[in-house]
Scaffold this motif. Sequence first.
Motif, PDB file in Angstrom:
ATOM      1  N   GLN A 109      65.774  -8.777  92.359  1.00  0.00           N
ATOM      2  CA  GLN A 109      66.597  -8.997  92.638  1.00  0.00           C
ATOM      3  C   GLN A 109      66.874  -9.181  94.017  1.00  0.00           C
ATOM      4  N   PHE A 110      66.762  -7.541  94.216  1.00  0.00           N
ATOM      5  CA  PHE A 110      67.412  -7.212  95.493  1.00  0.00           C
ATOM      6  C   PHE A 110      67.239  -8.091  96.237  1.00  0.00           C
ATOM      7  N   PHE A 111      65.635  -6.756  96.371  1.00  0.00           N
ATOM      8  CA  PHE A 111      65.250  -7.837  97.930  1.00  0.00           C
ATOM      9  C   PHE A 111      63.985  -9.209  97.599  1.00  0.00           C
ATOM     10  N   GLY A 112      64.056  -9.634  97.087  1.00  0.00           N
ATOM     11  CA  GLY A 112      63.515 -10.816  96.909  1.00  0.00           C
ATOM     12  C   GLY A 112      64.513 -12.287  97.445  1.00  0.00           C
ATOM     13  N   ALA A 113      65.541 -11.917  96.677  1.00  0.00           N
ATOM     14  CA  ALA A 113      67.251 -12.575  97.343  1.00  0.00           C
ATOM     15  C   ALA A 113      67.016 -12.146  98.823  1.00  0.00           C
ATOM     16  N   ILE A 114      67.796 -10.715  99.333  1.00  0.00           N
ATOM     17  CA  ILE A 114      67.767 -10.553 100.369  1.00  0.00           C
ATOM     18  C   ILE A 114      66.342 -11.432 101.587  1.00  0.00           C
ATOM     19  N   ILE A 115      64.803 -11.436 101.247  1.00  0.00           N
ATOM     20  CA  ILE A 115      63.921 -11.960 101.939  1.00  0.00           C
ATOM     21  C   ILE A 115      63.568 -13.588 101.604  1.00  0.00           C
ATOM     22  N   ALA A 116      64.906 -13.986 100.550  1.00  0.00           N
ATOM     23  CA  ALA A 116      65.231 -15.887 100.411  1.00  0.00           C
ATOM     24  C   ALA A 116      65.986 -16.224 101.541  1.00  0.00           C
ATOM     25  N   LEU A 117      66.972 -15.768 101.571  1.00  0.00           N
ATOM     26  CA  LEU A 117      68.231 -15.426 102.083  1.00  0.00           C
ATOM     27  C   LEU A 117      68.068 -15.814 103.149  1.00  0.00           C
ATOM     28  N   ILE A 118      67.753 -14.716 104.236  1.00  0.00           N
ATOM     29  CA  ILE A 118      67.053 -14.737 105.846  1.00  0.00           C
ATOM     30  C   ILE A 118      66.445 -15.619 106.199  1.00  0.00           C
ATOM     31  N   SER A 119      65.245 -15.974 104.810  1.00  0.00           N
ATOM     32  CA  SER A 119      64.329 -16.851 105.156  1.00  0.00           C
ATOM     33  C   SER A 119      64.283 -18.311 105.618  1.00  0.00           C
ATOM     34  N   GLY A 120      66.185 -18.740 105.207  1.00  0.00           N
ATOM     35  CA  GLY A 120      67.066 -19.860 104.967  1.00  0.00           C
ATOM     36  C   GLY A 120      66.620 -20.314 104.286  1.00  0.00           C
ATOM     37  N   PHE A 121      66.590 -20.050 102.607  1.00  0.00           N
ATOM     38  CA  PHE A 121      66.010 -20.916 100.974  1.00  0.00           C
ATOM     39  C   PHE A 121      67.323 -21.040 101.021  1.00  0.00           C
ATOM     40  N   PRO A 168      55.212  -5.716  87.387  1.00  0.00           N
ATOM     41  CA  PRO A 168      55.058  -5.786  86.314  1.00  0.00           C
ATOM     42  C   PRO A 168      55.582  -7.522  85.948  1.00  0.00           C
ATOM     43  N   VAL A 169      54.748  -8.228  85.380  1.00  0.00           N
ATOM     44  CA  VAL A 169      54.468  -9.845  84.907  1.00  0.00           C
ATOM     45  C   VAL A 169      56.088  -9.632  83.906  1.00  0.00           C
ATOM     46  N   LYS A 170      56.283  -8.810  83.249  1.00  0.00           N
ATOM     47  CA  LYS A 170      57.429  -8.730  82.560  1.00  0.00           C
ATOM     48  C   LYS A 170      58.636  -8.413  82.968  1.00  0.00           C
ATOM     49  N   ARG A 171      58.794  -8.176  84.430  1.00  0.00           N
ATOM     50  CA  ARG A 171      59.774  -7.817  84.987  1.00  0.00           C
ATOM     51  C   ARG A 171      60.682  -8.768  86.249  1.00  0.00           C
ATOM     52  N   ARG A 172      59.219 -10.144  85.911  1.00  0.00           N
ATOM     53  CA  ARG A 172      60.007 -11.129  87.010  1.00  0.00           C
ATOM     54  C   ARG A 172      60.473 -12.251  86.641  1.00  0.00           C
ATOM     55  N   SER A 173      61.689 -11.635  85.481  1.00  0.00           N
ATOM     56  CA  SER A 173      62.339 -12.856  85.864  1.00  0.00           C
ATOM     57  C   SER A 173      63.969 -12.177  85.987  1.00  0.00           C
ATOM     58  N   VAL A 174      64.322 -12.707  86.797  1.00  0.00           N
ATOM     59  CA  VAL A 174      65.955 -12.821  87.572  1.00  0.00           C
ATOM     60  C   VAL A 174      67.294 -13.783  87.227  1.00  0.00           C
ATOM     61  N   GLY A 175      67.843 -12.934  88.035  1.00  0.00           N
ATOM     62  CA  GLY A 175      68.749 -15.003  87.526  1.00  0.00           C
ATOM     63  C   GLY A 175      70.034 -13.895  86.797  1.00  0.00           C
ATOM     64  N   ILE A 176      70.855 -15.015  87.369  1.00  0.00           N
ATOM     65  CA  ILE A 176      71.911 -15.193  85.955  1.00  0.00           C
ATOM     66  C   ILE A 176      71.486 -15.252  84.440  1.00  0.00           C
ATOM     67  N   LEU A 177      70.391 -16.475  84.901  1.00  0.00           N
ATOM     68  CA  LEU A 177      69.555 -16.395  83.540  1.00  0.00           C
ATOM     69  C   LEU A 177      68.629 -15.900  83.441  1.00  0.00           C
ATOM     70  N   HIS A 178      68.490 -14.341  83.911  1.00  0.00           N
ATOM     71  CA  HIS A 178      67.363 -13.109  82.958  1.00  0.00           C
ATOM     72  C   HIS A 178      69.307 -12.306  82.059  1.00  0.00           C
ATOM     73  N   VAL A 179      70.138 -12.346  83.293  1.00  0.00           N
ATOM     74  CA  VAL A 179      71.390 -11.053  82.138  1.00  0.00           C
ATOM     75  C   VAL A 179      71.823 -12.366  81.431  1.00  0.00           C
ATOM     76  N   VAL A 180      72.325 -13.576  81.067  1.00  0.00           N
ATOM     77  CA  VAL A 180      72.533 -14.241  80.011  1.00  0.00           C
ATOM     78  C   VAL A 180      71.611 -14.050  78.365  1.00  0.00           C
ATOM     79  N   GLU A 181      70.173 -13.881  79.211  1.00  0.00           N
ATOM     80  CA  GLU A 181      69.151 -14.053  78.249  1.00  0.00           C
ATOM     81  C   GLU A 181      69.247 -12.028  77.129  1.00  0.00           C
ATOM     82  N   ARG A 182      69.337 -11.131  78.370  1.00  0.00           N
ATOM     83  CA  ARG A 182      69.093  -9.776  78.204  1.00  0.00           C
ATOM     84  C   ARG A 182      69.961  -9.366  76.888  1.00  0.00           C
ATOM     85  N   LEU A 183      71.313 -10.606  77.709  1.00  0.00           N
ATOM     86  CA  LEU A 183      72.395  -9.048  76.779  1.00  0.00           C
ATOM     87  C   LEU A 183      72.822 -10.743  74.986  1.00  0.00           C
ATOM     88  N   GLN A 184      71.999 -11.310  74.912  1.00  0.00           N
ATOM     89  CA  GLN A 184      72.138 -12.439  74.301  1.00  0.00           C
ATOM     90  C   GLN A 184      71.196 -11.833  73.260  1.00  0.00           C
TER      91      GLN A 184
END
Length: 539
Positions: free
Chosen positions: A142-154, A112-128
């Motif tokens: 975030q878990f699977f997206g980052a895995i794909i990004a890392l193994i793809s060489g990004f 869902p669109v409202k769940r697509r925010s990821v990373g440290i920015l998302h964490v700080v936003e949710r906490l503050q």
Amino acid sequence: MTDQIESACRQTTQQPGNTLSNHLPPESDHSLHQLRIKLSSTDALPQLTAIGMLIGLLAGGLLILFREIVTGSTSFWLPRGDEHFETLSELSRFIIPVIGSLAIFCLFACTPVKRRSVGILHVVERLQFHKGKMSFSGMMLQFFGAIIALISGFSVGREGPAVHVGATTGSLLGQKLRLPQNTLSILAACGAAAAISASFNTPMAGVIFAMEVVLRQYTLNSFIPVIAAAVMAAVLSQIMYGPDPAFMVPVIPMASLPELGIAAVSACLIGVLAAGFIKLQLWTASKRQKLLINPLFLAGICMGAVGYFLPAVMGIGYDTIELILNGELMSVSFLLTLLAAKLVTTALVTGLGIPGGIIGPSLMMGALSGAAFGHLGDLMLRLPDVSSAFHALLGMVAMMAAVLQAPMAALVTVLELTRNPHIIMPAMFVIVIACLVAGRLTAQGGLIEMQLNAKGYDNRHSLLNQLLSQKGIATIMSRNFDLLNDTDIVPVPVHASLQDALEIMESHSVEVLGVYTSGRRHQVLCGVITRQAIDSFYR
């Protein structure tokens, strides 16, 4: 306070039209009920610490799983390790990021669109701004997206995704147990500290990072649980990977005064580069929605094109950092070329939405710039026996501090990575210079703060809300039920924060709320809270 609250739960008053009951929760709910009451007040440090230790184990286990999946997946086409993309053919280096971007696009399309925010920015936003509430679906993206990004060489890091996964672990545990909302931010910070601790095997840096970057406050009630979580995650990491930190750094001697002068000039230039990186990343993110082509696919094409010519830019860059720190200095021209490509590529792919972090790449950019500028300075001054690792290490800490505007986190990170007290004074020196230069050029702070500003959040106006969100209503609620008179009671749950209570008062136009705790079939009145009490608290 806790004894008074528990006594209040037994001194209920039934009001006309009120749905509250004077029944206590069933025996099976009683222990959890008492824990929620305890955590709502101000003397819950032992309980928070115990929960923090549990979060450290859970988050540490998840991050070890994350790391093993990345390592195991890349071993199929990178026999020398998950950072050696130069062993691939030129065509493979172009195709793999493109395929990875398509896989990430499919993953985002299923979320869902409202769940697509990821990373440290998302964490700080949710906490503050959202009381520390985070979602399971966002964590999975975030878990699977980052895995794909890392193994793809990004050109992204694993620390940002790790912080998201760790913080969500803490938040979800608190939500599952229906713990007071004023504790969710602390539990999320416990997970973030565990993430950094497990990623670098640096528990102290994990604690400082969680307090300085994520939670943005230093209090005893948050410090002790966060430390406990970081320690437990470090224990798991050392069981799996041994006691060594992420980088094997050689012994670095004390710097001479001329070398400190070179380091000062290098720190100024690194501050300029950090500011440029921040602005380019923000500019790319601002144009993402206006592109005619899908931004994730464009990121794949950009990464593939760069990887085709410069494979060292692909991945986090830890292998390149290891080479520089161990004295295998490349030519200055190649270092500067690699630095420019790494800076621009990382800013573009993260700005276009690839779900990865920027800490790892920023460390590589710092090592490249420190080694290049330091070597040029050494050549100009003709200094003998100068350590290239010294300038590279100072560059790493200066770049990390300047990009995040997190001087303490960067300083403690370099101390734990080197385990060499001689580096502390030079590191503090370059951190001050780089942070001042970058902060002056951006005028608004580090990358996370500027990303929040770009999304329309104003941190200055949220300080009071943060204060009220960090205090449970049990801290100041009263047992004086006569305040309710004979009117209908507007209820507020005992696990709510003062901010929640104030919002309910404003929405119902009342000055007093009844505080309740839930059993299986009854709502038990525990006390009352007034607007006057809240006003007195923050004044």
